[in-house]
Scaffold this motif. Structure first.
Motif, PDB file in Angstrom:
ATOM      1  N   GLY A  28       0.641  -1.238  -0.148  1.00  0.00           N
ATOM      2  CA  GLY A  28       0.147  -0.185  -0.100  1.00  0.00           C
ATOM      3  C   GLY A  28       0.788   1.394  -0.022  1.00  0.00           C
ATOM      4  O   GLY A  28       0.239   2.325   0.351  1.00  0.00           O
ATOM      5  N   VAL A  29       2.104   1.205  -0.169  1.00  0.00           N
ATOM      6  CA  VAL A  29       3.102   2.296  -0.314  1.00  0.00           C
ATOM      7  C   VAL A  29       2.465   3.249  -1.555  1.00  0.00           C
ATOM      8  O   VAL A  29       2.498   4.366  -1.469  1.00  0.00           O
ATOM      9  N   LEU A  30       2.563   2.355  -2.707  1.00  0.00           N
ATOM     10  CA  LEU A  30       1.814   2.894  -3.800  1.00  0.00           C
ATOM     11  C   LEU A  30       0.521   2.240  -3.870  1.00  0.00           C
ATOM     12  O   LEU A  30       0.263   1.145  -4.111  1.00  0.00           O
ATOM     13  N   LYS A  31      -0.329   3.178  -3.809  1.00  0.00           N
ATOM     14  CA  LYS A  31      -1.977   2.971  -3.862  1.00  0.00           C
ATOM     15  C   LYS A  31      -2.458   3.041  -5.141  1.00  0.00           C
ATOM     16  O   LYS A  31      -2.099   3.394  -6.083  1.00  0.00           O
ATOM     17  N   PRO A  32      -3.687   2.277  -5.134  1.00  0.00           N
ATOM     18  CA  PRO A  32      -4.444   2.067  -6.284  1.00  0.00           C
ATOM     19  C   PRO A  32      -4.818   3.319  -6.701  1.00  0.00           C
ATOM     20  O   PRO A  32      -5.148   4.429  -6.358  1.00  0.00           O
ATOM     21  N   GLY A  33      -4.388   3.561  -8.361  1.00  0.00           N
ATOM     22  CA  GLY A  33      -4.927   4.951  -8.986  1.00  0.00           C
ATOM     23  C   GLY A  33      -3.461   5.782  -9.009  1.00  0.00           C
ATOM     24  O   GLY A  33      -3.394   6.910  -9.662  1.00  0.00           O
ATOM     25  N   GLU A  34      -2.460   5.568  -8.401  1.00  0.00           N
ATOM     26  CA  GLU A  34      -1.286   6.286  -8.370  1.00  0.00           C
ATOM     27  C   GLU A  34      -0.391   5.976  -9.370  1.00  0.00           C
ATOM     28  O   GLU A  34      -0.386   4.420  -9.600  1.00  0.00           O
ATOM     29  N   MET A  35       0.495   6.890  -9.959  1.00  0.00           N
ATOM     30  CA  MET A  35       1.555   6.394 -10.819  1.00  0.00           C
ATOM     31  C   MET A  35       2.722   5.957 -10.091  1.00  0.00           C
ATOM     32  O   MET A  35       3.318   6.179  -9.253  1.00  0.00           O
ATOM     33  N   VAL A  36       3.331   4.769 -10.852  1.00  0.00           N
ATOM     34  CA  VAL A  36       4.639   4.293 -10.494  1.00  0.00           C
ATOM     35  C   VAL A  36       5.695   5.358 -10.956  1.00  0.00           C
ATOM     36  O   VAL A  36       5.491   6.094 -11.985  1.00  0.00           O
ATOM     37  N   PRO A  37       6.457   5.531 -10.023  1.00  0.00           N
ATOM     38  CA  PRO A  37       7.360   6.834 -10.481  1.00  0.00           C
ATOM     39  C   PRO A  37       8.285   6.492 -12.091  1.00  0.00           C
ATOM     40  O   PRO A  37       8.332   5.450 -12.300  1.00  0.00           O
ATOM     41  N   SER A  38       8.445   7.475 -12.610  1.00  0.00           N
ATOM     42  CA  SER A  38       8.847   7.684 -13.970  1.00  0.00           C
ATOM     43  C   SER A  38      10.295   7.071 -14.209  1.00  0.00           C
ATOM     44  O   SER A  38      11.053   6.707 -13.003  1.00  0.00           O
ATOM     45  N   GLU A  39      10.854   6.598 -15.217  1.00  0.00           N
ATOM     46  CA  GLU A  39      11.952   6.031 -15.454  1.00  0.00           C
ATOM     47  C   GLU A  39      12.848   6.897 -14.899  1.00  0.00           C
ATOM     48  O   GLU A  39      14.010   6.185 -14.421  1.00  0.00           O
ATOM     49  N   SER A  40      13.098   8.010 -15.286  1.00  0.00           N
ATOM     50  CA  SER A  40      14.155   9.111 -14.914  1.00  0.00           C
ATOM     51  C   SER A  40      14.247   8.857 -13.366  1.00  0.00           C
ATOM     52  O   SER A  40      15.215   9.069 -12.778  1.00  0.00           O
ATOM     53  N   GLU A  41      13.064   9.004 -12.531  1.00  0.00           N
ATOM     54  CA  GLU A  41      12.857   9.066 -11.165  1.00  0.00           C
ATOM     55  C   GLU A  41      13.649   7.675 -10.762  1.00  0.00           C
ATOM     56  O   GLU A  41      14.139   7.509  -9.639  1.00  0.00           O
ATOM     57  N   LEU A  42      13.402   6.642 -11.254  1.00  0.00           N
ATOM     58  CA  LEU A  42      13.665   5.270 -10.814  1.00  0.00           C
ATOM     59  C   LEU A  42      15.416   5.243 -10.995  1.00  0.00           C
ATOM     60  O   LEU A  42      16.021   4.591 -10.336  1.00  0.00           O
ATOM     61  N   VAL A  43      15.796   5.702 -12.188  1.00  0.00           N
ATOM     62  CA  VAL A  43      16.908   5.671 -12.567  1.00  0.00           C
ATOM     63  C   VAL A  43      18.015   6.494 -11.376  1.00  0.00           C
ATOM     64  O   VAL A  43      18.888   5.994 -10.748  1.00  0.00           O
ATOM     65  N   ASP A  44      17.302   7.678 -11.097  1.00  0.00           N
ATOM     66  CA  ASP A  44      18.071   8.548  -9.883  1.00  0.00           C
ATOM     67  C   ASP A  44      18.015   7.664  -8.701  1.00  0.00           C
ATOM     68  O   ASP A  44      18.774   7.602  -7.684  1.00  0.00           O
ATOM     69  N   ARG A  45      16.623   7.200  -8.306  1.00  0.00           N
ATOM     70  CA  ARG A  45      16.601   6.396  -7.142  1.00  0.00           C
ATOM     71  C   ARG A  45      17.469   5.094  -6.772  1.00  0.00           C
ATOM     72  O   ARG A  45      18.061   4.935  -5.804  1.00  0.00           O
ATOM     73  N   TYR A  46      17.532   4.422  -7.806  1.00  0.00           N
ATOM     74  CA  TYR A  46      18.264   3.058  -7.687  1.00  0.00           C
ATOM     75  C   TYR A  46      19.723   3.299  -8.248  1.00  0.00           C
ATOM     76  O   TYR A  46      20.649   2.177  -8.193  1.00  0.00           O
ATOM     77  N   GLY A  47      20.264   4.500  -9.132  1.00  0.00           N
ATOM     78  CA  GLY A  47      21.804   4.528  -9.489  1.00  0.00           C
ATOM     79  C   GLY A  47      21.867   3.403 -10.750  1.00  0.00           C
ATOM     80  O   GLY A  47      23.064   2.875 -10.805  1.00  0.00           O
ATOM     81  N   VAL A  48      20.956   3.114 -11.548  1.00  0.00           N
ATOM     82  CA  VAL A  48      21.189   2.342 -12.355  1.00  0.00           C
ATOM     83  C   VAL A  48      20.666   2.965 -13.867  1.00  0.00           C
ATOM     84  O   VAL A  48      20.097   3.906 -14.038  1.00  0.00           O
ATOM     85  N   SER A  49      20.903   2.228 -14.956  1.00  0.00           N
ATOM     86  CA  SER A  49      20.663   2.792 -16.228  1.00  0.00           C
ATOM     87  C   SER A  49      19.204   2.533 -16.709  1.00  0.00           C
ATOM     88  O   SER A  49      18.449   1.978 -15.910  1.00  0.00           O
ATOM     89  N   GLY A  50      18.819   3.258 -17.643  1.00  0.00           N
ATOM     90  CA  GLY A  50      17.363   3.519 -17.898  1.00  0.00           C
ATOM     91  C   GLY A  50      17.058   2.004 -18.501  1.00  0.00           C
ATOM     92  O   GLY A  50      15.804   1.377 -18.306  1.00  0.00           O
ATOM     93  N   GLY A  51      18.063   1.083 -19.209  1.00  0.00           N
ATOM     94  CA  GLY A  51      17.796  -0.187 -19.573  1.00  0.00           C
ATOM     95  C   GLY A  51      17.302  -1.063 -18.610  1.00  0.00           C
ATOM     96  O   GLY A  51      16.540  -1.825 -18.697  1.00  0.00           O
ATOM     97  N   THR A  52      18.297  -0.884 -17.616  1.00  0.00           N
ATOM     98  CA  THR A  52      17.599  -1.717 -16.132  1.00  0.00           C
ATOM     99  C   THR A  52      16.400  -1.339 -15.805  1.00  0.00           C
ATOM    100  O   THR A  52      15.574  -2.324 -15.359  1.00  0.00           O
ATOM    101  N   ILE A  53      15.857  -0.333 -15.579  1.00  0.00           N
ATOM    102  CA  ILE A  53      14.581   0.346 -15.194  1.00  0.00           C
ATOM    103  C   ILE A  53      13.624  -0.425 -15.968  1.00  0.00           C
ATOM    104  O   ILE A  53      12.496  -0.956 -15.580  1.00  0.00           O
ATOM    105  N   ARG A  54      13.969  -0.463 -17.347  1.00  0.00           N
ATOM    106  CA  ARG A  54      12.782  -0.785 -18.274  1.00  0.00           C
ATOM    107  C   ARG A  54      12.569  -2.390 -18.246  1.00  0.00           C
ATOM    108  O   ARG A  54      11.485  -2.950 -18.375  1.00  0.00           O
ATOM    109  N   LYS A  55      13.609  -2.932 -18.135  1.00  0.00           N
ATOM    110  CA  LYS A  55      13.713  -4.508 -17.853  1.00  0.00           C
ATOM    111  C   LYS A  55      12.792  -5.008 -16.635  1.00  0.00           C
ATOM    112  O   LYS A  55      12.035  -5.783 -16.253  1.00  0.00           O
ATOM    113  N   ALA A  56      13.096  -3.919 -15.431  1.00  0.00           N
ATOM    114  CA  ALA A  56      12.408  -4.089 -14.182  1.00  0.00           C
ATOM    115  C   ALA A  56      10.809  -3.918 -14.341  1.00  0.00           C
ATOM    116  O   ALA A  56      10.108  -4.545 -13.931  1.00  0.00           O
TER     117      ALA A  56
END
Length: 259
Positions: A28-56
């Motif tokens: 429930g941290v991400l609730k129904p109707g909420e957007m999953v963080p964008s690719e760029s946000e996830l890249v910054d959060r996890y310190g990985v490439s955009g390709g890794t986020i797209r595979k995730a």
């Protein structure tokens, strides 16, 4: 490629990220109707490439917990599962009370159910249905194809195949609404008393057309269920070919321990 730790292959980073996002949704941290963080946000959060986020995100979408909207990203679905009680949803008491199986199980879960009839009419029996009905492939049968909704969301498609010699004298089975209790009640009204229902289930990913029909993300999991309705005389009088959105159903079976 993962590195070996203690003789075991390390879990790829994209899988770890996907599992974390899925856990955030389930918790429930991400609730129904909420957007999953964008690719760029996830890249910054996890310190990985955009390709890794797209595979995730491929893995996250495969969980059936999010849907992708063109130009907007991924949104958490508001699709709480229905508890699918195999052991009681075909009870005769439901039919006698005027409730077909889907309506009975939806009522038990507190959901609003709707059925859209897509086709009713003659059809040549496909191979699997023909074999189960005990007729030759291509034999004329009655087909009834429906799309089921729960709280406005499509969750299941089902096509029933019934022997022509059984249905030709039951006009209600050719109607969009066969009456209270559904087609099983009408069959029993005409002397076809049921002894058992036999179901076979297989989990797989949805095809592009199936995903579109059920409003699922590409590659989302589905459950393919085939049911045979058998009478006390041992005849299969209906084969129901059903495809279900896997995230919408929990299967619960009661299995007797005694003979």
């Amino acid at each position: 490629m993962g590195t070996a730790v203690g003789g075991e292959r390390a879990v790829p980073r994209y899988v770890q990220i996907a599992e974390e996002i899925v856990q955030q949704i389930r918790a429930g941290v991400l609730k129904p109707g909420e957007m999953v963080p964008s690719e760029s946000e996830l890249v910054d959060r996890y310190g990985v490439s955009g390709g890794t986020i797209r595979k995730a995100m491929v893995e996250v979408r495969a969980s059936g917990l999010v849907e992708t909207r063109h130009g907007k990203g991924s949104i958490v679905k508001d699709r709480p599962p229905v508890r699918h009680r195999s052991s009681d949803r075909f009870r005769r008491s439901h039919r006698q009370g005027g409730k077909a199986a889907y309506l009975a199980e939806s009522a038990q879960s507190g959901a609003t159910a709707k059925v859209s009839v897509l086709y009713i009419g003659p059809m040549e029996a496909p191979e699997d249905a023909a074999e189960r009905l005990g007729v030759s492939v291509g034999t004329q049968v009655l087909a009834r194809r429906r799309l089921y909704f729960r709280n406005g969301t499509p969750v299941e498609t089902a096509t029933s195949y019934l022997p022509w010699d059984v249905v030709k004298d039951i006009p209600e089975l050719f109607a969009e609404n066969p009456g209270g209790g559904g087609i099983y009640a009408r069959l029993e009204d005409h002397g076809h008393e049921f002894a058992e229902f036999v179901e076979t289930l297989q989990a797989r990913t949805a095809s592009k057309a199936e995903a579109s029909e059920l409003a699922l993300s590409p590659g989302a999991p589905v459950v393919h269920l085939i049911r045979e309705a058998r009478t006390t005389e041992g005849r299969v009088v209906e084969v129901c070919d059903t495809l279900m959105a896997a995230d919408q159903f929990i299967f619960e079976y009661r299995i007797p321990a005694a003979d």
